[in-house]
Design a protein around this motif. Structure first.
Motif, PDB file in Angstrom:
ATOM      1  N   VAL A   1       0.875  -1.169   0.000  1.00 62.19           N
ATOM      2  CA  VAL A   1       0.000   0.000   0.000  1.00 62.19           C
ATOM      3  C   VAL A   1       0.911   1.217   0.000  1.00 62.19           C
ATOM      4  CG1 VAL A   1      -1.779   1.308   1.209  1.00 62.19           C
ATOM      5  CG2 VAL A   1      -1.864  -1.194   1.206  1.00 62.19           C
ATOM      6  N   LEU A   2       0.832   2.001  -1.062  1.00 62.18           N
ATOM      7  CA  LEU A   2       1.602   3.235  -1.152  1.00 62.18           C
ATOM      8  C   LEU A   2       0.743   4.376  -0.632  1.00 62.18           C
ATOM      9  CD1 LEU A   2       3.227   2.949  -4.702  1.00 62.18           C
ATOM     10  CD2 LEU A   2       4.250   2.401  -2.489  1.00 62.18           C
ATOM     11  N   ASP A   3       1.249   5.060   0.370  1.00 62.85           N
ATOM     12  CA  ASP A   3       0.539   6.224   0.876  1.00 62.85           C
ATOM     13  C   ASP A   3       0.414   7.231  -0.269  1.00 62.85           C
ATOM     14  OD1 ASP A   3      -0.615   8.218   2.425  1.00 62.85           O
ATOM     15  OD2 ASP A   3       0.930   8.157   3.976  1.00 62.85           O
ATOM     16  N   LEU A   4      -0.640   8.002  -0.227  1.00 61.08           N
ATOM     17  CA  LEU A   4      -0.886   8.956  -1.301  1.00 61.08           C
ATOM     18  C   LEU A   4       0.256   9.943  -1.453  1.00 61.08           C
ATOM     19  CD1 LEU A   4      -4.667   9.618  -0.629  1.00 61.08           C
ATOM     20  CD2 LEU A   4      -3.600   7.814  -1.966  1.00 61.08           C
ATOM     21  N   ASN A   5       0.923  10.302  -0.353  1.00 59.19           N
ATOM     22  CA  ASN A   5       2.033  11.245  -0.450  1.00 59.19           C
ATOM     23  C   ASN A   5       3.190  10.668  -1.263  1.00 59.19           C
ATOM     24  OD1 ASN A   5       3.813   9.789   1.406  1.00 59.19           O
ATOM     25  ND2 ASN A   5       2.541  10.572   3.050  1.00 59.19           N
ATOM     26  N   VAL A   6       3.329   9.366  -1.264  1.00 56.10           N
ATOM     27  CA  VAL A   6       4.388   8.725  -2.053  1.00 56.10           C
ATOM     28  C   VAL A   6       4.053   8.827  -3.545  1.00 56.10           C
ATOM     29  CG1 VAL A   6       5.573   6.542  -2.544  1.00 56.10           C
ATOM     30  CG2 VAL A   6       5.031   7.170  -0.173  1.00 56.10           C
TER      31      VAL A   6
ATOM     32  N   CYS B   1      -9.062   4.804  -3.400  1.00 56.94           N
ATOM     33  CA  CYS B   1      -9.208   5.429  -4.718  1.00 56.94           C
ATOM     34  C   CYS B   1      -9.901   6.786  -4.615  1.00 56.94           C
ATOM     35  CB  CYS B   1      -9.957   4.494  -5.668  1.00 56.94           C
ATOM     36  SG  CYS B   1      -8.981   3.034  -6.118  1.00 56.94           S
ATOM     37  N   THR B   2     -10.884   6.895  -3.736  1.00 56.54           N
ATOM     38  CA  THR B   2     -11.553   8.183  -3.523  1.00 56.54           C
ATOM     39  C   THR B   2     -10.554   9.206  -2.994  1.00 56.54           C
ATOM     40  OG1 THR B   2     -13.691   7.146  -3.121  1.00 56.54           O
ATOM     41  CG2 THR B   2     -13.374   9.364  -2.222  1.00 56.54           C
ATOM     42  N   ASP B   3      -9.760   8.813  -2.018  1.00 54.69           N
ATOM     43  CA  ASP B   3      -8.749   9.723  -1.468  1.00 54.69           C
ATOM     44  C   ASP B   3      -7.699  10.089  -2.514  1.00 54.69           C
ATOM     45  OD1 ASP B   3     -10.072   9.646   0.945  1.00 54.69           O
ATOM     46  OD2 ASP B   3      -8.501   8.542   2.019  1.00 54.69           O
ATOM     47  N   LEU B   4      -7.362   9.144  -3.366  1.00 52.20           N
ATOM     48  CA  LEU B   4      -6.383   9.398  -4.419  1.00 52.20           C
ATOM     49  C   LEU B   4      -6.907  10.435  -5.405  1.00 52.20           C
ATOM     50  CD1 LEU B   4      -3.607   8.584  -5.499  1.00 52.20           C
ATOM     51  CD2 LEU B   4      -4.713   6.712  -6.724  1.00 52.20           C
ATOM     52  N   ILE B   5      -8.160  10.307  -5.809  1.00 50.79           N
ATOM     53  CA  ILE B   5      -8.752  11.307  -6.704  1.00 50.79           C
ATOM     54  C   ILE B   5      -8.757  12.676  -6.037  1.00 50.79           C
ATOM     55  CG2 ILE B   5     -10.941  12.103  -7.722  1.00 50.79           C
ATOM     56  CD1 ILE B   5     -11.410   9.287  -8.701  1.00 50.79           C
ATOM     57  N   GLU B   6      -9.137  12.732  -4.769  1.00 50.71           N
ATOM     58  CA  GLU B   6      -9.151  14.008  -4.047  1.00 50.71           C
ATOM     59  C   GLU B   6      -7.757  14.619  -3.982  1.00 50.71           C
ATOM     60  OE1 GLU B   6     -11.007  13.526  -0.217  1.00 50.71           O
ATOM     61  OE2 GLU B   6     -12.898  12.885  -1.113  1.00 50.71           O
ATOM     62  N   ALA B   7      -6.746  13.812  -3.706  1.00 51.28           N
ATOM     63  CA  ALA B   7      -5.373  14.324  -3.606  1.00 51.28           C
ATOM     64  C   ALA B   7      -4.900  14.902  -4.936  1.00 51.28           C
ATOM     65  CB  ALA B   7      -4.431  13.212  -3.143  1.00 51.28           C
ATOM     66  N   PHE B   8      -5.138  14.175  -6.021  1.00 47.55           N
ATOM     67  CA  PHE B   8      -4.676  14.625  -7.328  1.00 47.55           C
ATOM     68  C   PHE B   8      -5.595  15.682  -7.946  1.00 47.55           C
ATOM     69  CE2 PHE B   8      -1.897  10.917  -7.197  1.00 47.55           C
ATOM     70  CZ  PHE B   8      -0.749  11.408  -7.804  1.00 47.55           C
ATOM     71  N   SER B   9      -6.738  15.947  -7.338  1.00 43.40           N
ATOM     72  CA  SER B   9      -7.672  16.958  -7.850  1.00 43.40           C
ATOM     73  C   SER B   9      -7.383  18.358  -7.327  1.00 43.40           C
ATOM     74  CB  SER B   9      -9.114  16.575  -7.502  1.00 43.40           C
ATOM     75  OG  SER B   9      -9.498  15.431  -8.243  1.00 43.40           O
ATOM     76  N   LYS B  10      -6.407  18.499  -6.466  1.00 45.92           N
ATOM     77  CA  LYS B  10      -6.023  19.839  -6.014  1.00 45.92           C
ATOM     78  C   LYS B  10      -5.572  20.629  -7.234  1.00 45.92           C
ATOM     79  CE  LYS B  10      -4.840  18.349  -1.414  1.00 45.92           C
ATOM     80  NZ  LYS B  10      -3.804  18.082  -0.426  1.00 45.92           N
ATOM     81  N   GLN B  11      -5.970  21.882  -7.289  1.00 40.70           N
ATOM     82  CA  GLN B  11      -5.723  22.703  -8.479  1.00 40.70           C
ATOM     83  C   GLN B  11      -4.260  22.681  -8.922  1.00 40.70           C
ATOM     84  OE1 GLN B  11      -8.083  23.928 -10.403  1.00 40.70           O
ATOM     85  NE2 GLN B  11      -6.528  24.579 -11.846  1.00 40.70           N
ATOM     86  N   LYS B  12      -3.335  22.765  -7.966  1.00 44.91           N
ATOM     87  CA  LYS B  12      -1.917  22.785  -8.331  1.00 44.91           C
ATOM     88  C   LYS B  12      -1.483  21.497  -9.021  1.00 44.91           C
ATOM     89  CE  LYS B  12      -0.430  21.355  -3.722  1.00 44.91           C
ATOM     90  NZ  LYS B  12       0.352  21.726  -2.538  1.00 44.91           N
ATOM     91  N   PHE B  13      -2.163  20.385  -8.717  1.00 44.48           N
ATOM     92  CA  PHE B  13      -1.813  19.121  -9.354  1.00 44.48           C
ATOM     93  C   PHE B  13      -2.551  18.917 -10.670  1.00 44.48           C
ATOM     94  CE2 PHE B  13      -1.030  17.550  -4.795  1.00 44.48           C
ATOM     95  CZ  PHE B  13       0.259  18.035  -4.806  1.00 44.48           C
ATOM     96  N   VAL B  14      -3.777  19.376 -10.757  1.00 41.62           N
ATOM     97  CA  VAL B  14      -4.557  19.226 -11.989  1.00 41.62           C
ATOM     98  C   VAL B  14      -3.835  19.909 -13.151  1.00 41.62           C
ATOM     99  CG1 VAL B  14      -6.717  19.875 -13.139  1.00 41.62           C
ATOM    100  CG2 VAL B  14      -6.781  18.923 -10.837  1.00 41.62           C
ATOM    101  N   VAL B  15      -3.312  21.095 -12.898  1.00 41.95           N
ATOM    102  CA  VAL B  15      -2.588  21.837 -13.928  1.00 41.95           C
ATOM    103  C   VAL B  15      -1.348  21.059 -14.360  1.00 41.95           C
ATOM    104  CG1 VAL B  15      -1.241  23.943 -14.350  1.00 41.95           C
ATOM    105  CG2 VAL B  15      -3.461  24.073 -13.190  1.00 41.95           C
TER     106      VAL B  15
END
Length: 139
Positions: free
Chosen positions: A9-14, A49-63
């Motif tokens: 299990v890879l933490d989302l920060n990884v 997977c829900t948390d992963l989408i939320e993490a990568f959906s931050k505006q700075k990451f979406v761009v």
């Protein structure tokens, strides 16, 4: 002789670090490379997977994802395709300071993970959880 594929299990920060903040030779990027090469199987649950989408959906990451022709959903799709789905479970309150980390621990327990890999001190300070070692990416 066949080698066993590690169940991790890879933490989302990884994963965030692997995509955006690490050099190709850095441990988070090497872990992602091992996933892409089939040496590591990422365990994932619906909450993960829900948390992963939320993490990568931050505006700075979406761009930044758009610059490499990716979306938060495409990252989750990759994790689902290369990983293994495990049943959703919950942990009792109070196991970790940050309840978001409970998703990581629950996923590891549910999937009988070999390791949890995290850069989060709230998790790494535990050293292990129910016999599952908690390592930093460099370990």
């Amino acid at each position: 002789m066949t080698s066993q594929i590690m169940r991790v299990v890879l933490d989302l920060n990884v994963l965030v670090s692997a995509y955006f903040f690490s050099k190709p030779s850095a441990p988070p990027r090497q872990l992602l490379h091992s996933v892409l090469n089939g040496q590591i199987t990422i365990l994932h649950s619906p909450a993960y997977c829900t948390d992963l989408i939320e993490a990568f959906s931050k505006q700075k990451f979406v761009v930044r994802l758009a610059q490499i022709h990716q979306t938060p959903e495409s990252i989750v799709s990759m994790v689902k395709h290369l990983g293994e789905a495990v049943p959703q479970t919950t942990l009792p309150l109070g196991i970790v300071r940050d309840q978001d980390d409970a998703v990581i621990l629950a996923c590891a327990v549910s999937g009988n993970a070999d390791y949890i890999v995290s850069g989060d001190l709230d998790l790494t300070i535990l050293v292990s959880y129910q016999g599952i070692p908690i390592l930093t990416p460099s370990q």
